[in-house]
Enzyme design. Structure first.
Site, PDB file in Angstrom:
ATOM      1  N   ARG A 160       0.827  -1.207   0.000  1.00 39.99           N
ATOM      2  CA  ARG A 160       0.000   0.000   0.000  1.00 39.99           C
ATOM      3  C   ARG A 160       0.860   1.257   0.000  1.00 39.99           C
ATOM      4  O   ARG A 160       0.417   2.324   0.437  1.00 39.99           O
ATOM      5  CB  ARG A 160      -0.931   0.012   1.189  1.00 39.99           C
ATOM      6  CG  ARG A 160      -0.208  -0.120   2.509  1.00 39.99           C
ATOM      7  CD  ARG A 160      -1.131   0.246   3.614  1.00 39.99           C
ATOM      8  NE  ARG A 160      -0.583  -0.176   4.881  1.00 39.99           N
ATOM      9  CZ  ARG A 160      -1.219  -0.013   6.008  1.00 39.99           C
ATOM     10  NH1 ARG A 160      -2.401   0.536   6.022  1.00 39.99           N
ATOM     11  NH2 ARG A 160      -0.670  -0.401   7.133  1.00 39.99           N
ATOM     12  N   LYS A 212       1.514   6.480   1.217  1.00 43.53           N
ATOM     13  CA  LYS A 212       1.123   5.249   1.918  1.00 43.53           C
ATOM     14  C   LYS A 212      -0.399   5.261   2.102  1.00 43.53           C
ATOM     15  O   LYS A 212      -0.928   6.194   2.702  1.00 43.53           O
ATOM     16  CB  LYS A 212       1.827   5.181   3.278  1.00 43.53           C
ATOM     17  CG  LYS A 212       1.557   3.886   4.037  1.00 43.53           C
ATOM     18  CD  LYS A 212       2.502   3.730   5.208  1.00 43.53           C
ATOM     19  CE  LYS A 212       2.152   2.539   6.075  1.00 43.53           C
ATOM     20  NZ  LYS A 212       3.054   2.422   7.226  1.00 43.53           N
ATOM     21  N   GLY A 222      -4.786  -2.159   0.201  1.00 42.29           N
ATOM     22  CA  GLY A 222      -3.892  -1.077  -0.220  1.00 42.29           C
ATOM     23  C   GLY A 222      -4.196   0.256   0.426  1.00 42.29           C
ATOM     24  O   GLY A 222      -3.599   1.273   0.071  1.00 42.29           O
ATOM     25  N   ARG A 281       5.337   9.999   2.656  1.00 42.04           N
ATOM     26  CA  ARG A 281       6.598   9.812   3.378  1.00 42.04           C
ATOM     27  C   ARG A 281       7.763  10.235   2.486  1.00 42.04           C
ATOM     28  O   ARG A 281       7.664  10.169   1.254  1.00 42.04           O
ATOM     29  CB  ARG A 281       6.800   8.346   3.750  1.00 42.04           C
ATOM     30  CG  ARG A 281       5.616   7.711   4.417  1.00 42.04           C
ATOM     31  CD  ARG A 281       6.010   6.430   5.091  1.00 42.04           C
ATOM     32  NE  ARG A 281       6.218   5.300   4.186  1.00 42.04           N
ATOM     33  CZ  ARG A 281       6.323   4.053   4.610  1.00 42.04           C
ATOM     34  NH1 ARG A 281       6.262   3.779   5.901  1.00 42.04           N
ATOM     35  NH2 ARG A 281       6.506   3.057   3.760  1.00 42.04           N
ATOM     36  N   ASP A 312      11.433  -6.716   7.025  1.00 40.79           N
ATOM     37  CA  ASP A 312      10.894  -5.841   5.971  1.00 40.79           C
ATOM     38  C   ASP A 312      10.648  -4.437   6.528  1.00 40.79           C
ATOM     39  O   ASP A 312      10.359  -3.516   5.767  1.00 40.79           O
ATOM     40  CB  ASP A 312       9.601  -6.416   5.379  1.00 40.79           C
ATOM     41  CG  ASP A 312       8.590  -6.804   6.440  1.00 40.79           C
ATOM     42  OD1 ASP A 312       8.943  -7.632   7.306  1.00 40.79           O
ATOM     43  OD2 ASP A 312       7.469  -6.283   6.441  1.00 40.79           O
TER      44      ASP A 312
HETATM   45  P1  AMP Z   1       3.578  -3.990   7.923  1.00 38.15           P
HETATM   46  O1  AMP Z   1       3.312  -4.991   8.995  1.00 38.15           O
HETATM   47  O2  AMP Z   1       2.694  -2.784   7.978  1.00 38.15           O
HETATM   48  O3  AMP Z   1       5.005  -3.637   7.803  1.00 38.15           O
HETATM   49  O4  AMP Z   1       3.137  -4.692   6.556  1.00 38.15           O
HETATM   50  C1  AMP Z   1       3.609  -5.931   6.144  1.00 38.15           C
HETATM   51  C2  AMP Z   1       3.244  -6.150   4.697  1.00 38.15           C
HETATM   52  O5  AMP Z   1       1.835  -6.071   4.526  1.00 38.15           O
HETATM   53  C3  AMP Z   1       3.832  -5.141   3.737  1.00 38.15           C
HETATM   54  O6  AMP Z   1       4.128  -5.818   2.554  1.00 38.15           O
HETATM   55  C4  AMP Z   1       2.707  -4.163   3.525  1.00 38.15           C
HETATM   56  O7  AMP Z   1       2.788  -3.495   2.303  1.00 38.15           O
HETATM   57  C5  AMP Z   1       1.499  -5.086   3.569  1.00 38.15           C
HETATM   58  N1  AMP Z   1       0.269  -4.395   3.991  1.00 38.15           N
HETATM   59  C6  AMP Z   1      -0.051  -3.954   5.233  1.00 38.15           C
HETATM   60  N2  AMP Z   1      -1.273  -3.386   5.223  1.00 38.15           N
HETATM   61  C7  AMP Z   1      -1.729  -3.452   3.964  1.00 38.15           C
HETATM   62  C8  AMP Z   1      -2.937  -3.045   3.300  1.00 38.15           C
HETATM   63  N3  AMP Z   1      -3.938  -2.458   3.948  1.00 38.15           N
HETATM   64  N4  AMP Z   1      -3.029  -3.283   1.985  1.00 38.15           N
HETATM   65  C9  AMP Z   1      -2.064  -3.895   1.302  1.00 38.15           C
HETATM   66  N5  AMP Z   1      -0.918  -4.315   1.860  1.00 38.15           N
HETATM   67  C10 AMP Z   1      -0.751  -4.101   3.165  1.00 38.15           C
HETATM   68 MG    MG Z   2       6.143  -2.674   6.696  1.00 37.74          MG
END
Ligand code: AMP
Ligand code: MG
Length: 525
Positions: free
Chosen positions: A105, A125, A138, A195, A273
Site C-alpha cells: 500500500r 502510503k 492497499g 513519506r 521488511d
Molecule cells: P507492515 O506490517 O505494515 O510492515 O506490513 C507488512 C506487509 O503487509 C507489507 O508488505 C505491507 O505493504 C502489507 N500491507 C499492510 N497493510 C496493507 C494493506 N492495507 N493493503 C495492502 N498491503 C498491506
Molecule cells: Mg512494513
C-alpha cells in the site's frame, strides 16, 4: 503550485522492473519493482503538513496549502517527472521467513533532486492496491496514518534517524477495519501519508532476491545501493566493498537502536521488511512510547504472547535482523568469516554507544567502567514503583547534592504513577541511589546548572505520548485538525519547556491505561 520539482528516477532506470503493466496481485520475479498508479480518491482534505519536510524538498511553504499539493498528495494527480512504482521485497516476520511482501500500500512517486543535489524519494502510503497487496486493500485509516505522520516528525526533532512525513490527507472515503481482529469490523476514515526518505530500501529487498537465488539481480541491487547511498564503502564489485557496506549498516543500525532506547521508543514490529538499509526508523505501525519504565513492554497486541519486539529486546532483535541481512548478501562475498566478524561488532558497538548515551542522560561527562554499578542501580530504581521514564530524567536534572533526601525525591514526584507504591523500603532505595548518583556527579567538574542543561538536551520533555496521539485522532475523526497541528508544533521543540503546554508533558492519565489506541495497539491499520 509555484514550486517546480525536479525528479530523477534512478531506481527505475538502473534496475529491472516487472514487465507486466496491469495492477493485479502476483509474484514478481527478476525485478525490483512494478509500475503502478495511485488510485484516485473522491474528496480529499489536507489534515496537516510538515513545513520542515516541505523545505527539505524545496517546496515553498505557500504551495503546501495549494489545491495541486493536495491532489498530488492524495494520489489524484501526478507532477511532471513522477513515475509511480511499488517495490518488491520480502522479509522475516516475527522470526519466520514470509516470502514476497512488497509495497502493498505504498507507492513511490519518484526521487526529488533538490537544488543542493540531495535526493529524496516521495512515497504515498495508503494510495490503493499494488501487485504486492496480497489479500489486503492497499488503503490506510486515519488513526494509523496520523500516528505515522506525527511520529516521523517527532522522531526527527528528537534527533532520531527516521523517514520523514510531508503530509497527512483524508481521502473522503471509508475503509473497513477490525481493530482488534475480534470480529467487530467498522468503517473508518481513509487517509494517506506522504513519506520522504533518501530511499525506502529495506533488508527485505535483498533477502527476497537471495531467497530466490537471483544472484545477479542481488548484486545489481547491492551495487545500486552502494553507489547511491554508501559510496564510501569502496569501488563497486569488490568483496571488500560489500563487507565494508555491511559494517556500515551494522553501525547505523546499532546507533539507531541506541537512540530508540534513549527516548523510550518501541517500534513494535521489527520484522526485517521494516528495517531500513539506511538505519533509519521506518514503518510506524503499532509503535509506542514507554510511559512507566518497563523493559518487557510492547504496545503491539498482535505480539502480546511472545513479546518478541518488547522494549528491552530491541537491540537483540536488531542483531538477529542483521544476521538475516548478512545471510542475504553472503552470495556477494562467498565467505562467512568477514560477515560474522562484522556482525559480532554489533554487540560491542551497541554497548559502548549505549553506555555513552546513558552517561549523557545522567549528565555525566563520560562513562567510567565503575558507572556500570550506577546504571544497574538505576534500572532497579526505575522498576521499584511505576515510574514515567521521560519525567524521571527531567526531574533528576533538578536534584542536587545540597538537597535533603526528601527534597531530592520531590524532584522526581511527577514521574511516579501511584503514590502508594512509594513505601518506606522503596523510598529508602531511591534515596540511596540518588545519593550514589549525586556523589558520582560531584566528581565531574560541572555546576548543577551545567549538568541540568546537558541533561535537558538529551532527555526530552515532550514525546508523542500514546494517549496524546489518540486525543488528536479522536478530534481529527470529528473534523477538528487543531489537535494534530498543535501536537506537531509541541513536538517540534521536544527538549525545551513550552509555556502553557504543560499538559503535553503530563504522564498517562488513568483513563488511558487500558484504552485501545493508548496502551494497546494492533497491526490493524
Ligand atoms: P507492515 O506490517 O505494515 O510492515 O506490513 C507488512 C506487509 O503487509 C507489507 O508488505 C505491507 O505493504 C502489507 N500491507 C499492510 N497493510 C496493507 C494493506 N492495507 N493493503 C495492502 N498491503 C498491506
Ligand atoms: Mg512494513
Amino acid at each position: 503550485m509555484q514550486t517546480q520539482l525536479q525528479f530523477d528516477n534512478r531506481f527505475l532506470e538502473e534496475l529491472p522492473g516487472d514487465p507486466e503493466p496491469d495492477n493485479f496481485v502476483r509474484e514478481v520475479r527478476g525485478a525490483c519493482y512494478s509500475r503502478v498508479q495511485p488510485t484516485p480518491v473522491r474528496s480529499p482534505t489536507m489534515v496537516a503538513f510538515s513545513p520542515e519536510t516541505a523545505n527539505l524538498l524545496g517546496i515553498e511553504a505557500t504551495d503546501c496549502s495549494s489545491e495541486t499539493f493536495l491532489q498530488v498528495l492524495a494520489g489524484n494527480k501526478l507532477l511532471p517527472g513522477m513515475d509511480p512504482f511499488a517495490m518488491c521485497y520480502g522479509g522475516h516476520q516475527f522470526g519466520n521467513w514470509a516470502g514476497q511482501l512488497g509495497d502493498g500500500r505504498a507507492i513511490n512517486l519518484g526521487d526529488v533532486v533538490t537544488s543542493e543535489r540531495a535526493r529524496y524519494a516521495m512515497q504515498l502510503k495508503g494510495a490503493g492496491p499494488t501487485p504486492y497487496s496480497r489479500t489486503a486493500d492497499g488503503l490506510a485509516v486515519l488513526r494509523s496514518s496520523l500516528r505515522e505522520f506525527l511520529c516521523s516528525e517527532a522522531m526527527h526533532h528528537l534527533g532520531v534517524p527516521t523517514t520523514r512525513a510531508l503530509s497527512l490527507a483524508l481521502t473522503g472515503q471509508e475503509v473497513v477495519r477490525d481493530i482488534l481482529y475480534d470480529g467487530h469490523p467498522k468503517a473508518e476514515p481513509g487517509a494517506i501519508v506522504c513519506r520522504v526518505a533518501p530511499t525506502f530500501l529495506r533488508f527485505g529487498n535483498f533477502e527476497l532476491l537471495a531467497s530466490r537465488r537471483e544472484s545477479e539481480l542481488l548484486r545489481d541491487l547491492a551495487d545500486y545501493t552502494i553507489k547511491n547511498h554508501f559510496p564510501e564503502s569502496g569501488p563497486l564489485g569488490k568483496t571488500s566493498t560489500y563487507i565494508e557496506w555491511f559494517r556500515t549498516v551494522v553501525q547505523l543500525t546499532a546507533t539507531l537502536i541506541v537512540q530508540w532506547m534513549r527516548v523510550g521508543f518501541v517500534h513494535g514490529v521489527m520484522n526485517t521488511d521494516n528495517m531500513s538499509i539506511l538505519g533509519i526508523t521506518i514503518d510506524y505501525g503499532p509503535y509506542g512510547w514507554l510511559e512507566n519504565y518497563d523493559l518487557n513492554w510492547t504496545p503491539n497486541t498482535t505480539d502480546a504472547a511472545g513479546r518478541r519486539y518488547r522494549f528491552g529486546q530491541q537491540p537483540a532483535i536488531a542483531q538477529w535482523n542483521l544476521l538475516q541481512f548478512a545471510n542475504a548478501i553472503y552470495p556477494l562475498i562467498g565467505e562467512a568469516k568477514p560477515l560474522e566478524t562484522a556482525l559480532s561488532e554489533f554487540a560491542s558497538l551497541y554497548e559502548s554507544e549505549s553506555q555513552q548515551m546513558m552517561a549523557n542522560k545522567l549528565g555525566l561527562l563520560e562513562f567510567r567502567p565503575r558507572d556500570k554499578e550506577l546504571l544497574d542501580g538505576l534500572e532497579n530504581v526505575l522498576s521499584l514503583a511505576e515510574t514515567d521514564m521521560t519525567l524521571f530524567y527531567r526531574g533528576l536534572a533538578e536534584a542536587t547534592e545540597e538537597m535533603t533526601p526528601t527534597a531530592r525525591l520531590n524532584c522526581l514526584h511527577d514521574a511516579f504513577y501511584t503514590e502508594s507504591e512509594l513505601t518506606d523500603p522503596v523510598t529508602h532505595e531511591i534515596f540511596r541511589w540518588l545519593g550514589d548518583y549525586l556523589q558520582r556527579v560531584s566528581t565531574d567538574d560541572v555546576s548543577d546548572q551545567q549538568r541540568r542543561d546537558r541533561m535537558n538536551q538529551v532527555n526530552p520533555l515532550y514525546v508523542l505520548r500514546n494517549y496524546r496521539a489518540q486525543l488528536a485522532i479522536d478530534a481529527a475523526g470529528k473534523g477538528d485538525f487543531s489537535a494534530v497541528n498543535e501536537l506537531l508544533d509541541v513536538l517540534r521543540n521536544p527538549y525545551t519547556e513550552q509555556p502553557h503546554r504543560g499538559e503535553y508533558a503530563a504522564k498517562r492519565p488513568e483513563w488511558a491505561r487500558h484504552r485501545v489506541g493508548c496502551s494497546m495497539l494492533s497491526c490493524s491499520s
